[in-house]
Design a protein around this motif. Structure first.
Motif, mmCIF file in Angstrom:
data_model
loop_
_atom_site.group_PDB
_atom_site.id
_atom_site.type_symbol
_atom_site.label_atom_id
_atom_site.label_comp_id
_atom_site.label_asym_id
_atom_site.label_seq_id
_atom_site.Cartn_x
_atom_site.Cartn_y
_atom_site.Cartn_z
ATOM 1 N N PHE A 92 22.672 -17.424 62.210
ATOM 2 C CA PHE A 92 22.257 -17.992 61.806
ATOM 3 C C PHE A 92 21.891 -19.829 61.669
ATOM 4 C CE2 PHE A 92 19.886 -13.905 62.994
ATOM 5 C CZ PHE A 92 20.223 -14.105 64.159
ATOM 6 N N LEU A 93 21.996 -19.959 60.439
ATOM 7 C CA LEU A 93 22.643 -20.708 60.149
ATOM 8 C C LEU A 93 23.199 -21.898 60.128
ATOM 9 C CD1 LEU A 93 21.775 -19.763 56.240
ATOM 10 C CD2 LEU A 93 20.973 -21.715 57.573
ATOM 11 N N GLY A 94 24.974 -21.783 60.669
ATOM 12 C CA GLY A 94 25.397 -21.996 61.718
ATOM 13 C C GLY A 94 25.121 -23.181 62.861
ATOM 14 N N LEU A 95 24.608 -22.068 63.658
ATOM 15 C CA LEU A 95 23.737 -22.383 64.571
ATOM 16 C C LEU A 95 23.101 -23.077 65.209
ATOM 17 C CD1 LEU A 95 24.250 -19.390 66.463
ATOM 18 C CD2 LEU A 95 25.493 -21.094 66.682
ATOM 19 N N THR A 96 22.344 -23.056 64.068
ATOM 20 C CA THR A 96 21.112 -24.424 63.350
ATOM 21 C C THR A 96 21.437 -25.603 63.207
ATOM 22 O OG1 THR A 96 19.573 -22.641 61.930
ATOM 23 C CG2 THR A 96 19.032 -24.725 61.376
ATOM 24 N N PHE A 97 22.577 -26.193 62.318
ATOM 25 C CA PHE A 97 23.493 -27.405 62.092
ATOM 26 C C PHE A 97 23.715 -28.035 63.147
ATOM 27 C CE2 PHE A 97 23.428 -25.437 58.303
ATOM 28 C CZ PHE A 97 22.615 -26.203 57.059
ATOM 29 N N VAL A 98 24.811 -27.147 64.308
ATOM 30 C CA VAL A 98 24.963 -27.063 66.215
ATOM 31 C C VAL A 98 23.302 -27.960 66.482
ATOM 32 C CG1 VAL A 98 25.496 -25.697 68.105
ATOM 33 C CG2 VAL A 98 26.405 -26.143 65.930
ATOM 34 N N ILE A 152 20.339 -28.895 64.617
ATOM 35 C CA ILE A 152 20.066 -30.502 64.212
ATOM 36 C C ILE A 152 20.722 -31.155 64.844
ATOM 37 C CG2 ILE A 152 20.556 -31.441 62.182
ATOM 38 C CD1 ILE A 152 19.477 -28.822 60.339
ATOM 39 N N ILE A 153 22.176 -31.262 64.950
ATOM 40 C CA ILE A 153 22.648 -32.721 65.624
ATOM 41 C C ILE A 153 22.835 -32.740 67.095
ATOM 42 C CG2 ILE A 153 25.413 -32.553 66.943
ATOM 43 C CD1 ILE A 153 25.970 -30.978 63.762
ATOM 44 N N LEU A 154 22.077 -32.033 67.920
ATOM 45 C CA LEU A 154 22.219 -32.340 68.975
ATOM 46 C C LEU A 154 20.617 -32.267 69.269
ATOM 47 C CD1 LEU A 154 23.099 -28.510 71.197
ATOM 48 C CD2 LEU A 154 24.169 -30.501 71.011
ATOM 49 N N ILE A 155 19.582 -32.513 68.414
ATOM 50 C CA ILE A 155 18.437 -32.518 68.449
ATOM 51 C C ILE A 155 18.273 -34.305 67.524
ATOM 52 C CG2 ILE A 155 15.803 -32.615 67.069
ATOM 53 C CD1 ILE A 155 16.530 -29.437 66.663
ATOM 54 N N LEU A 156 19.351 -34.916 67.215
ATOM 55 C CA LEU A 156 18.856 -36.152 66.056
ATOM 56 C C LEU A 156 19.920 -37.093 67.592
ATOM 57 C CD1 LEU A 156 19.945 -35.164 62.669
ATOM 58 C CD2 LEU A 156 17.558 -35.770 63.730
ATOM 59 N N SER A 157 20.605 -35.966 67.960
ATOM 60 C CA SER A 157 21.452 -36.903 68.691
ATOM 61 C C SER A 157 20.530 -37.396 70.444
ATOM 62 C CB SER A 157 22.912 -36.358 69.700
ATOM 63 O OG SER A 157 23.949 -35.823 69.041
ATOM 64 N N PHE A 201 11.751 -23.846 63.318
ATOM 65 C CA PHE A 201 10.973 -24.950 61.923
ATOM 66 C C PHE A 201 11.912 -25.772 61.913
ATOM 67 C CE2 PHE A 201 8.965 -20.903 60.209
ATOM 68 C CZ PHE A 201 7.226 -20.942 60.756
ATOM 69 N N THR A 202 12.745 -25.818 62.236
ATOM 70 C CA THR A 202 14.178 -26.593 62.134
ATOM 71 C C THR A 202 14.185 -27.920 63.923
ATOM 72 O OG1 THR A 202 15.949 -24.808 61.360
ATOM 73 C CG2 THR A 202 16.826 -27.209 62.468
ATOM 74 N N ILE A 203 13.602 -26.917 64.564
ATOM 75 C CA ILE A 203 13.329 -28.231 66.138
ATOM 76 C C ILE A 203 12.365 -28.814 66.022
ATOM 77 C CG2 ILE A 203 12.749 -28.002 68.055
ATOM 78 C CD1 ILE A 203 14.019 -25.431 68.252
ATOM 79 N N LEU A 204 10.882 -28.259 64.590
ATOM 80 C CA LEU A 204 9.323 -28.683 64.518
ATOM 81 C C LEU A 204 9.899 -29.904 63.719
ATOM 82 C CD1 LEU A 204 6.581 -28.849 64.418
ATOM 83 C CD2 LEU A 204 6.505 -27.538 62.935
ATOM 84 N N LEU A 205 10.855 -29.853 62.714
ATOM 85 C CA LEU A 205 10.920 -30.685 61.093
ATOM 86 C C LEU A 205 12.171 -31.708 62.319
ATOM 87 C CD1 LEU A 205 10.281 -31.990 58.493
ATOM 88 C CD2 LEU A 205 12.388 -30.002 57.906
ATOM 89 N N PHE A 206 13.257 -31.044 62.753
ATOM 90 C CA PHE A 206 13.964 -32.381 62.739
ATOM 91 C C PHE A 206 13.670 -33.010 63.892
ATOM 92 C CE2 PHE A 206 16.942 -30.241 59.925
ATOM 93 C CZ PHE A 206 17.483 -31.468 59.645
#
Length: 426
Positions: free
Chosen positions: A55-61, A63-68, A408-413
């Protein structure tokens, strides 16, 4: 210029580092709470910590999508994102899967997805979109009701799925409304209702009425400028007494037995020793084991993977809602304090950045992010330590589960992306 020293590619790296620290420390505690037998591969998919690492590995993917994505996308499509999130909640009543009495998950093969975790960021976007509209004026009743309506819809849908813990999170938007101009009278009313509810349950309607009368008429007689008439004071008192009676009726006839028992244990309402002992074996079992695990950690803790109550699986659901008890046992008071500091630093940092935003949309969304994290952290840790009644609510970045971590990751990023764009918002 000094504020840009911690920035690279326009992103606030202080916030990102706090996120990484919380996620990393959270995974270590999931490993402690969930491992069975000897720890072999970190990617052992038969163990929860192995699944969480995926799940953590997919989280960083993610994050990249959100910031892109262009920052304006989140404001432009906030309403559509909100509608999709609400439809996903409605769909649970038809296609949802029951887990522990709550119909809050979609079954996807051997995995589950909890849409309520994603509804939080969607609601935060919708609230920010509405409140940043030039036509919105939070001093008018009409706009106040519309803003409340945005949060009532997901809260009601989640409550109907028998997930009271997640429903409570939507009260966090009250802080956002207050920041954006909601009158102080609403804060006074909110605090008064909480106090009245507790007094009514603890001492009964008569004693609560007497206390309310002393306070109300004390304010009336001792303040210099009597803005309210004696009739208004009497009406307020009658409202308080009626509300107290309503709380008792709600407690006795609406709440389910296990919910009544949790509140009864918290307020120490039960006097029958036999029933009290039975309640401690059932509703209070998790809490008692959690408190014992935390207290056994002492100042420095028993060490990573050395918690006897954690490795012995004494605390049910320790890898999810009760993960903080693992922190307390294995890392002690010092480790627990570090977790508190990290969460407070993250919340304060988000608030600081929110105040520096040039657009109201970004500021309101930032306050929504900080408020959601604050309520989750406060309720979860308070529950685990017995300071508030037991409710099912995860600790952000610590509790096991892909849905919570991604939500929570989507919320923050999204906020990190919005913050990085503020230089272009003039």
């Amino acid at each position: 210029m000094h504020r840009e020293n911690h920035r690279g590619f326009g992103f606030d790296w202080i916030t990102i580092i706090l996120f990484l620290l919380l996620v990393g420390f959270g995974w270590l505690n999931i490993m402690s709470a969930s491992h069975v037998g000897e720890i072999g591969s970190y990617f052992d998919m038969s163990q929860l910590y192995g699944k969480q690492l995926v799940f953590l590995g997919l989280t960083f993917v993610l994050i990249i999508l959100i910031l892109s994505v262009e920052a304006k996308f989140y404001e432009r499509f906030a309403s559509i994102i909100y509608i999709i999130a609400m439809l996903s909640l409605v769909g649970l009543f038809i296609f949802g899967k029951d887990v522990n009495g709550a119909r809050s998950w979609y079954g996807i093969g051997s995995m589950t997805l909890q849409p309520s975790e994603f509804a939080k960021f969607a609601t935060a976007l919708a609230v920010a979109k509405y409140m940043s509209d030039l036509q919105t004026n939070m001093n008018t009743i009409k706009d106040q009701l519309r803003a409340v309506g945005i949060i009532i819809v997901p809260a009601a849908l989640i409550l109907l799925q028998n997930d009271a813990g997640s429903t409570l999170v939507y009260a966090s938007f009250f802080f956002v409304f207050y920041r954006e101009g909601l009158q102080q009278i609403y804060l006074a009313i909110a605090l008064s209702t909480i106090i009245l509810a507790v007094l009514a349950l603890k001492f009964g309607i008569v004693v609560t009425g007497i206390i309310a009368a002393v306070v109300i008429f004390g304010i009336y007689f001792f303040r210099r400028k009597k803005r309210a008439s004696i009739i208004q004071s009497v009406v307020i008192l009658l409202i308080c007494i009626s509300f107290s009676a309503g709380v008792k009726l709600f407690y006795n006839h609406v709440l389910k037995p296990h919910q009544q028992n949790r509140i009864s244990l918290w307020l120490r309402l039960e006097k029958d020793p036999t029933k009290l002992e039975q309640m401690k074996k059932e509703e209070a079992y998790n809490l008692i084991q959690s408190e014992q695990a935390i207290s056994s950690g002492g100042w420095t803790g028993k060490g990573f993977l050395q918690g006897t109550r954690t490795t012995g699986k004494f605390v049910p659901e320790q890898e999810t809602d009760y993960i903080f008890s693992t922190v307390g046992e294995e890392w002690g008071f010092l480790g627990s304090s570090l977790v508190v500091v990290l969460f407070m630093a993250l919340i304060i940092r988000v608030l600081y950045l929110a105040e520096s935003q040039k657009s109201q949309f970004s500021r309101v969304y930032g306050y929504g992010v900080a408020s959601i994290f604050f309520v989750h952290f406060t309720i979860n840790t308070g529950m685990v330590m017995g300071l508030i009644p037991t409710v099912g609510i995860p600790l952000p970045f610590f509790s096991y589960g892909g849905s919570g971590l991604w939500g929570f990751t989507i919320l923050l990023f999204i906020f990190i992306k919005l913050d990085s764009n503020k230089i272009n918002e003039w």
